[in-house]
Design a protein around this motif. Structure first.
Motif, PDB file in Angstrom:
ATOM      1  N   PHE A 124       9.182  21.724  58.240  1.00 51.41           N
ATOM      2  CA  PHE A 124       8.564  21.372  59.523  1.00 51.41           C
ATOM      3  C   PHE A 124       8.020  19.941  59.522  1.00 51.41           C
ATOM      4  N   LEU A 125       8.256  19.172  58.437  1.00 48.29           N
ATOM      5  CA  LEU A 125       7.770  17.793  58.362  1.00 48.29           C
ATOM      6  C   LEU A 125       8.783  16.818  58.946  1.00 48.29           C
ATOM      7  N   PRO A 126       8.301  15.729  59.508  1.00 48.12           N
ATOM      8  CA  PRO A 126       9.237  14.677  59.941  1.00 48.12           C
ATOM      9  C   PRO A 126      10.002  14.121  58.735  1.00 48.12           C
ATOM     10  N   LYS A 127      11.163  13.576  58.961  1.00 49.04           N
ATOM     11  CA  LYS A 127      11.948  13.021  57.870  1.00 49.04           C
ATOM     12  C   LYS A 127      11.204  11.864  57.231  1.00 49.04           C
ATOM     13  N   GLY A 128      11.352  11.726  55.918  1.00 51.46           N
ATOM     14  CA  GLY A 128      10.672  10.660  55.185  1.00 51.46           C
ATOM     15  C   GLY A 128      10.403  11.087  53.759  1.00 51.46           C
ATOM     16  N   HIS A 129       9.738  10.194  52.992  1.00 49.01           N
ATOM     17  CA  HIS A 129       9.385  10.477  51.601  1.00 49.01           C
ATOM     18  C   HIS A 129       7.893  10.777  51.507  1.00 49.01           C
ATOM     19  N   TYR A 130       7.537  11.814  50.773  1.00 53.40           N
ATOM     20  CA  TYR A 130       6.129  12.246  50.647  1.00 53.40           C
ATOM     21  C   TYR A 130       5.726  12.338  49.177  1.00 53.40           C
ATOM     22  N   ARG A 131       4.474  12.025  48.905  1.00 55.52           N
ATOM     23  CA  ARG A 131       3.940  12.189  47.551  1.00 55.52           C
ATOM     24  C   ARG A 131       2.639  12.999  47.621  1.00 55.52           C
ATOM     25  N   GLU A 132       2.403  13.790  46.613  1.00 56.19           N
ATOM     26  CA  GLU A 132       1.197  14.635  46.570  1.00 56.19           C
ATOM     27  C   GLU A 132      -0.033  13.777  46.273  1.00 56.19           C
ATOM     28  N   VAL A 133      -1.066  13.899  47.100  1.00 60.23           N
ATOM     29  CA  VAL A 133      -2.283  13.092  46.917  1.00 60.23           C
ATOM     30  C   VAL A 133      -3.521  13.961  46.679  1.00 60.23           C
ATOM     31  N   GLY A 134      -3.355  15.277  46.606  1.00 56.17           N
ATOM     32  CA  GLY A 134      -4.510  16.127  46.344  1.00 56.17           C
ATOM     33  C   GLY A 134      -4.409  17.470  47.046  1.00 56.17           C
ATOM     34  N   PHE A 135      -5.537  18.198  47.031  1.00 54.16           N
ATOM     35  CA  PHE A 135      -5.583  19.524  47.640  1.00 54.16           C
ATOM     36  C   PHE A 135      -6.878  19.692  48.435  1.00 54.16           C
ATOM     37  N   GLN A 136      -6.803  20.423  49.490  1.00 55.69           N
ATOM     38  CA  GLN A 136      -7.997  20.854  50.232  1.00 55.69           C
ATOM     39  C   GLN A 136      -8.329  22.265  49.768  1.00 55.69           C
ATOM     40  N   LYS A 137      -9.561  22.469  49.287  1.00 57.04           N
ATOM     41  CA  LYS A 137      -9.916  23.742  48.652  1.00 57.04           C
ATOM     42  C   LYS A 137     -10.766  24.619  49.567  1.00 57.04           C
ATOM     43  N   ARG A 138     -10.446  25.879  49.578  1.00 55.05           N
ATOM     44  CA  ARG A 138     -11.259  26.900  50.214  1.00 55.05           C
ATOM     45  C   ARG A 138     -11.323  28.104  49.275  1.00 55.05           C
ATOM     46  N   GLN A 139     -12.500  28.706  49.149  1.00 55.15           N
ATOM     47  CA  GLN A 139     -12.671  29.825  48.224  1.00 55.15           C
ATOM     48  C   GLN A 139     -13.136  31.070  48.962  1.00 55.15           C
ATOM     49  N   VAL A 140     -12.668  32.214  48.510  1.00 56.61           N
ATOM     50  CA  VAL A 140     -13.060  33.516  49.056  1.00 56.61           C
ATOM     51  C   VAL A 140     -13.681  34.335  47.925  1.00 56.61           C
ATOM     52  N   ILE A 141     -14.935  34.743  48.106  1.00 56.09           N
ATOM     53  CA  ILE A 141     -15.599  35.591  47.121  1.00 56.09           C
ATOM     54  C   ILE A 141     -15.425  37.049  47.542  1.00 56.09           C
ATOM     55  N   ASP A 142     -14.889  37.842  46.648  1.00 55.74           N
ATOM     56  CA  ASP A 142     -14.622  39.242  46.951  1.00 55.74           C
ATOM     57  C   ASP A 142     -14.900  40.088  45.709  1.00 55.74           C
ATOM     58  N   ILE A 143     -14.796  41.379  45.834  1.00 53.89           N
ATOM     59  CA  ILE A 143     -14.961  42.269  44.693  1.00 53.89           C
ATOM     60  C   ILE A 143     -13.722  43.133  44.547  1.00 53.89           C
ATOM     61  N   ASP A 144     -13.448  43.530  43.316  1.00 57.57           N
ATOM     62  CA  ASP A 144     -12.322  44.394  43.025  1.00 57.57           C
ATOM     63  C   ASP A 144     -12.872  45.695  42.462  1.00 57.57           C
ATOM     64  N   ILE A 145     -12.900  46.744  43.299  1.00 55.59           N
ATOM     65  CA  ILE A 145     -13.417  48.047  42.860  1.00 55.59           C
ATOM     66  C   ILE A 145     -12.264  48.847  42.277  1.00 55.59           C
ATOM     67  N   SER A 146     -12.203  48.917  40.977  1.00 51.59           N
ATOM     68  CA  SER A 146     -11.120  49.652  40.320  1.00 51.59           C
ATOM     69  C   SER A 146     -11.550  50.027  38.913  1.00 51.59           C
ATOM     70  N   LYS A 147     -10.929  51.053  38.377  1.00 53.09           N
ATOM     71  CA  LYS A 147     -11.225  51.447  37.009  1.00 53.09           C
ATOM     72  C   LYS A 147     -10.290  50.719  36.047  1.00 53.09           C
ATOM     73  N   VAL A 148     -10.766  50.500  34.861  1.00 49.05           N
ATOM     74  CA  VAL A 148      -9.984  49.834  33.818  1.00 49.05           C
ATOM     75  C   VAL A 148      -9.921  50.768  32.614  1.00 49.05           C
ATOM     76  N   VAL A 149      -8.711  51.152  32.228  1.00 49.21           N
ATOM     77  CA  VAL A 149      -8.519  52.049  31.090  1.00 49.21           C
ATOM     78  C   VAL A 149      -8.007  51.228  29.914  1.00 49.21           C
ATOM     79  N   THR A 150      -8.763  51.212  28.846  1.00 49.08           N
ATOM     80  CA  THR A 150      -8.356  50.506  27.625  1.00 49.08           C
ATOM     81  C   THR A 150      -7.937  51.532  26.583  1.00 49.08           C
ATOM     82  N   GLU A 151      -6.725  51.395  26.098  1.00 50.91           N
ATOM     83  CA  GLU A 151      -6.223  52.305  25.069  1.00 50.91           C
ATOM     84  C   GLU A 151      -6.254  51.596  23.715  1.00 50.91           C
TER      85      GLU A 151
END
Length: 372
Positions: A105-132
């Motif tokens: 979806f970008l216009p034609k041309g040459h592009y270089r990576e200059v960084g990232f825009q960061k967004r974070q989501v804090i959540d919980i994972d309710i699950s059991k963990v079985v260690t054998e």
């Protein structure tokens, strides 16, 4: 004393005057009537008592009404000047998902990576963990077998982990959830079946660990510090179908509970805190607390509020109503501004002392010299 707009005190005093003026009555009859008047006053004083104007607990006040909450002038949500709890991004996220730009979806041309825009989501994972754990088995030329050593505490083919136990104890002892609610939580949310018996055992194990760790001594030592106000109380509880008393001592940061078959000083001494406390002891004016003379005493204003309510409702004492209003005003001022200036504090002290003088004038102490 007023009861349903009837001034009991006034009627009793009028009756006493009539008894004194009536010369036709025998002394025995007068004494009997005076005794009846005493009983009437005692009964009348109890009829108007409830959890709002006496020490009757709300649980035993069957006719109590929930107080209406006064409409606040503050706007909804967080107030100006409060300490917020805004989420902040962490430098070490548990998972990173990189979102690439769709170059279709970008216009034609040459592009270089200059960084990232960061967004974070804090959540919980309710699950059991079985260690054998799989312990290796080795066999030598003679057929003798050697098995790898399992970690400490891993004793059976299947068992609960320390995380499950700690979480269950937290829900039971801190959040005060009933066993059946905790069972439902583990079953429905985590898919882990736990019985009430197991939950009881977890609590027993936690109590044993606390006792062996020396935590009880640390808590007692903190509560015995003289440079603080210690709040104490006792309440009836049921242990194994028997009546017991739960004695509590607490500060802002520490709390200690001690169950005992007795309510008074014997139990308090055995709890081992009050005999060594030399600070300010805040309580409900119960006499056994005054036997600890090595400390200063402060009285609970929640109890004062109820007693003042009774003095206003049944005896019509205006000073009691004024004192109740002042105590509530001072409490609100302290909550709104914990750092009250000296001028404001002095103003409240003067108002407090002024109302006390009015109370002394209306309700003078009994004349000790007239006692036999």
């Amino acid at each position: 004393m007023n009861l349903n707009s009837i001034n009991i005190t006034e009627i009793v005093e009028q009756t006493k005057t009539q008894l004194q003026e009536d010369k036709t009555l025998s002394p025995a009859l007068k004494m009997s009537i005076e005794l009846i008047l005493v009983v009437v006053v005692m009964l009348a004083s109890k009829l108007g008592l409830n959890s709002q104007n006496s020490s009757i607990p709300p649980s035993k006040d069957i006719n109590r009404t929930k107080p209406t909450r006064e409409k606040s002038e503050k706007s909804a949500g967080g107030q100006k000047g409060r300490v917020g709890k805004t989420l902040t991004q962490t430098e070490t996220p548990d998972e990173v998902q990189v979102i690439l730009v769709d170059r279709d979806f970008l216009p034609k041309g040459h592009y270089r990576e200059v960084g990232f825009q960061k967004r974070q989501v804090i959540d919980i994972d309710i699950s059991k963990v079985v260690t054998e754990y799989q312990a290796q088995i080795l066999e030598n030329e003679q057929g003798k077998r050697f098995v790898g050593e399992f970690p400490q505490g891993v004793n059976g083919p299947i068992q609960y982990g320390v995380g499950v136990k700690a979480h269950a104890v937290y829900l039971s002892q801190y959040q005060l959830l009933p066993y059946n609610r905790i069972e439902e939580y583990f079953s429905d949310q985590l898919g882990i079946p736990i019985s009430a018996g197991s939950l009881f055992n977890f609590n027993e194990q936690a109590a044993a660990l606390v006792k062996s760790s020396g935590a009880e001594g640390i808590i007692k030592a903190a509560l015995q510090s003289p440079h603080q106000t210690l709040h104490v109380d006792e309440t009836g509880i049921n242990i194994g179908g028997k009546r017991r008393w739960l004695h509590g001592a607490s500060t802002t940061w520490w709390t200690y509970f001690y169950p005992h078959e007795k309510r008074g000083k014997i139990a308090m001494d055995e709890a081992g805190i009050l005999p060594h406390f030399t600070g300010v002891l805040c309580h409900d004016h119960w006499k056994p607390y005054y036997q600890y003379t090595q400390c200063q005493h402060a009285l609970c204003n929640a109890h004062h509020i109820r007693e003042l309510e009774r003095a206003w409702e049944q005896d019509g004492m205006q000073w009691a109503k004024d004192m109740q209003t002042l105590l509530k005003e001072m409490n609100k001022a302290q909550i709104d501004n914990p750092d009250l200036d000296k001028g404001a504090k002095q103003k409240y002290r003067e108002q407090y002392q002024k109302i006390l003088l009015q109370g002394d004038a209306k309700c003078p102490p009994p004349d000790k010299s007239s006692r036999v």
